[in-house]
Design a protein around this motif. Structure first.
Motif, short mmCIF file in Angstrom:
data_model
loop_
_atom_site.label_atom_id
_atom_site.label_comp_id
_atom_site.label_asym_id
_atom_site.label_seq_id
_atom_site.Cartn_x
_atom_site.Cartn_y
_atom_site.Cartn_z
N PRO A 35 -29.23 90.84 31.83
CA PRO A 35 -28.24 91.49 32.69
C PRO A 35 -26.86 90.91 32.45
O PRO A 35 -26.72 89.73 32.11
N PRO A 36 -25.80 91.73 32.60
CA PRO A 36 -24.44 91.22 32.36
C PRO A 36 -24.08 90.09 33.32
O PRO A 36 -24.39 90.15 34.51
N PRO A 44 -19.30 84.64 28.74
CA PRO A 44 -20.30 84.90 29.78
C PRO A 44 -20.87 83.61 30.34
O PRO A 44 -21.19 82.68 29.59
N THR A 45 -20.98 83.56 31.65
CA THR A 45 -21.54 82.37 32.30
C THR A 45 -23.06 82.40 32.21
O THR A 45 -23.66 83.39 31.81
N LEU A 46 -23.69 81.30 32.59
CA LEU A 46 -25.14 81.22 32.62
C LEU A 46 -25.62 81.19 34.06
O LEU A 46 -24.92 80.72 34.97
N LEU A 47 -26.82 81.68 34.27
CA LEU A 47 -27.43 81.70 35.60
C LEU A 47 -28.30 80.46 35.75
O LEU A 47 -29.16 80.17 34.90
N TYR A 62 -24.14 81.40 39.17
CA TYR A 62 -23.54 81.43 37.84
C TYR A 62 -22.54 80.28 37.72
O TYR A 62 -21.80 79.98 38.66
N ALA A 63 -22.54 79.64 36.54
CA ALA A 63 -21.57 78.58 36.27
C ALA A 63 -21.27 78.59 34.77
O ALA A 63 -21.95 79.26 33.99
N ASN A 219 -23.80 80.52 24.70
CA ASN A 219 -24.02 81.88 25.21
C ASN A 219 -23.90 82.95 24.12
O ASN A 219 -23.83 84.13 24.43
N HIS A 220 -23.82 82.52 22.84
CA HIS A 220 -23.73 83.44 21.71
C HIS A 220 -22.54 84.39 21.88
O HIS A 220 -22.65 85.59 21.66
#
Length: 486
Positions: A35-36, A44-47, A62-63, A219-220
């Motif tokens: 999911p975005p 993009p952050t990570l969950l 998210y951070a 996060n590629h």
């Protein structure tokens, strides 16, 4: 090595009194398509989720994928948090402000102008860590400047750039010449012609567009979009992917899970250029990381093995070769290349084990019970018949814990293992009971939310009644005042 993330405090502030028992922060890994995720300046952050053994799962959040300290990137957002249009616009403006001052195309344009200058005009500002064009000199005249920058120096940026020293964000530890020469000679001996180096920050001003991409390995994320992604794809798939290897030296505080997900995406990109006959092949990889992450890395890449070669760094006080005992460098090379093809330098004390069919360190003795050279840290390990494996020489078997540990360990302390069921053979993310746990946690969270909403409604109702009571008293006083004055 992996320091706790500073934004953990924001989670604990929600109602926890601190770390009780065994707890930790884990990244939530999604299968594609994920999911975005909201964006911070680093993509993009990570969950994440804070998990406590024996306790329900807390809210997910998210951070930033790259920074461990909120002073470096203060992004924080609950997974179920809804943001207003104004806050989203402010976040986008903030992200734009923190992008590099020069785009990739501008860096390339400056580089081409720089190499056309006469040697006497090629200058480098050590304070700003920047190649200078003639028009820049006035702004940097009070800074420390290095002149006569040769093409040879431009091809080795590490000799010009000062290593960054922020251990939580951009710490850069440079390979010692010994390790550099070993890696270069090894890559040449193995026949590789191209190297994809993942983790070379700040080199943008030294390379052309087809040789460098501004990229976040956690996060590629390609900062210059699809054009940069295609540059990487073309590089990996050239000559049907033959003669290329990926070498990566990530920050040791980085989480293995997001790194593994990213590397698998790069592997998939490489595989797209393979013919059907070569579908069984793997992208050759050297992943340089501390030995104590071996189980986590091999969990994601079962074909990987750890070499005994000790990687050391020039500007790190601890990661030095030649020390003895526990002071030896813990950094190793993880690879999917068969270890019998990799010759370690005999002059440094490495020897070939005919039983294991690989080179090992001098003190790494073959254990006939484990049928392997078992040492991970360069010391001779001892076999424990109760644990049925070799352990560090400083460990002893504890009959209370039923496993080997340091003599002064706590038998009553928190145990390692799954945060859901407590078993030692897997982590929370691969627990077979995770779906049941999530359902229970979701029901508990909903119940708490309903209770919280009810309390809010009661508070609001009480505030409204108090406000009505005060208004009535005020009106009575006003009528009494009017009556007395009439």
């Amino acid at each position: 090595m992996a320091a706790p993330r500073e934004w953990l405090g924001a989670v604990e502030a929600e109602g926890s009194s601190g770390r009780q028992g065994n707890s930790g922060v884990e990244v939530v890994v999604f299968s594609d398509p994920a999911p975005p995720a909201p964006l911070c300046p680093h993509g993009p952050t990570l969950l994440f989720v804070k998990a406590n053994q024996g306790k329900e799962e807390t809210r997910r959040f998210y951070a930033c994928s790259a920074c461990r300290d909120r002073k470096d990137c203060n992004f924080f957002q609950w997974e179920d948090e809804k943001l207003s249009g104004a806050r989203l616009a402010a976040r986008e403006a903030h992200n734009r402000r923190y992008q590099p001052p020069l785009s990739r195309s501008q860096c390339v344009e400056r580089y081409l102008k720089f190499i056309e200058l006469p040697l006497s005009q090629r200058k480098f500002c050590q304070r700003c860590q920047q190649l200078l064009l003639p028009d820049d000199e006035e702004k940097h005249r009070k800074h420390q400047i290095v002149g006569d920058i040769s093409i040879t120096q431009l091809k080795r940026p590490s000799q010009l750039l000062y290593p960054l020293e922020n251990k939580k964000t951009n710490a850069q530890y440079l390979f010692a010449d010994r390790s550099c020469l070993f890696l270069v000679d090894l890559l040449s001996t193995l026949g590789f012609r191209r190297v994809l180096c993942v983790g070379t920050p700040r080199y943008s001003q030294f390379y052309m567009e087809d040789s460098f991409c501004h990229y976040n390995m956690f996060n590629h994320h390609f900062f210059d979009g699809k054009a940069a992604l295609e540059v990487c794809r073309t590089f990996l798939q050239k000559d049907e992917g033959e003669g290329v290897i990926m070498v990566t030296d990530p920050p040791f505080g980085g989480l293995v899970e997001p790194l593994a997900v990213t590397f698998k995406k790069l592997i998939a990109m490489w595989k797209e250029g393979q013919s059907q006959d070569n579908s069984h092949k793997e992208l050759p990889i050297f992943w340089i990381f501390p030995y104590f992450f071996e189980s986590r890395i091999c969990q994601f890449f079962p074909s990987f093995c750890m070499l005994d070669y000790q990687v050391d760094y020039d500007n790190h006080a601890l990661y030095k070769h030649g020390k003895t005992g526990r002071k030896q460098s813990p950094v190793r090379i993880f690879t999917n290349i068969p270890p019998n093809k990799i010759i370690l330098p005999i002059e440094e004390g490495y020897r070939f084990c005919p039983l294991c069919q690989r080179y090992v360190s001098l003190e790494n003795q073959h254990c006939e019970h484990c049928n392997s050279c078992t040492s991970k840290d360069g010391r001779k390990w001892n076999h424990c018949f109760l644990c049925k494996k070799c352990v560090k020489p400083s460990w002893i078997h504890c009959n209370i814990c039923n496993h080997c540990a340091l003599p002064d360990h706590s038998c009553t302390g928190p145990k390692d293992g799954c945060f859901i069921c407590g078993e030692l053979d897997h982590k929370r993310s691969t627990c077979p009971n995770i779906s049941t746990s999530k359902k229970v946690n979701k029901a508990v969270r909903k119940q708490k939310q309903r209770k919280s909403n009810k309390m809010k409604m009661e508070t609001t109702k009480g505030q409204s009644m108090n406000h009505t009571s005060v208004t009535r008293k005020k009106k009575r006083r006003e009528r009494a005042h009017q009556y007395l004055c009439s």
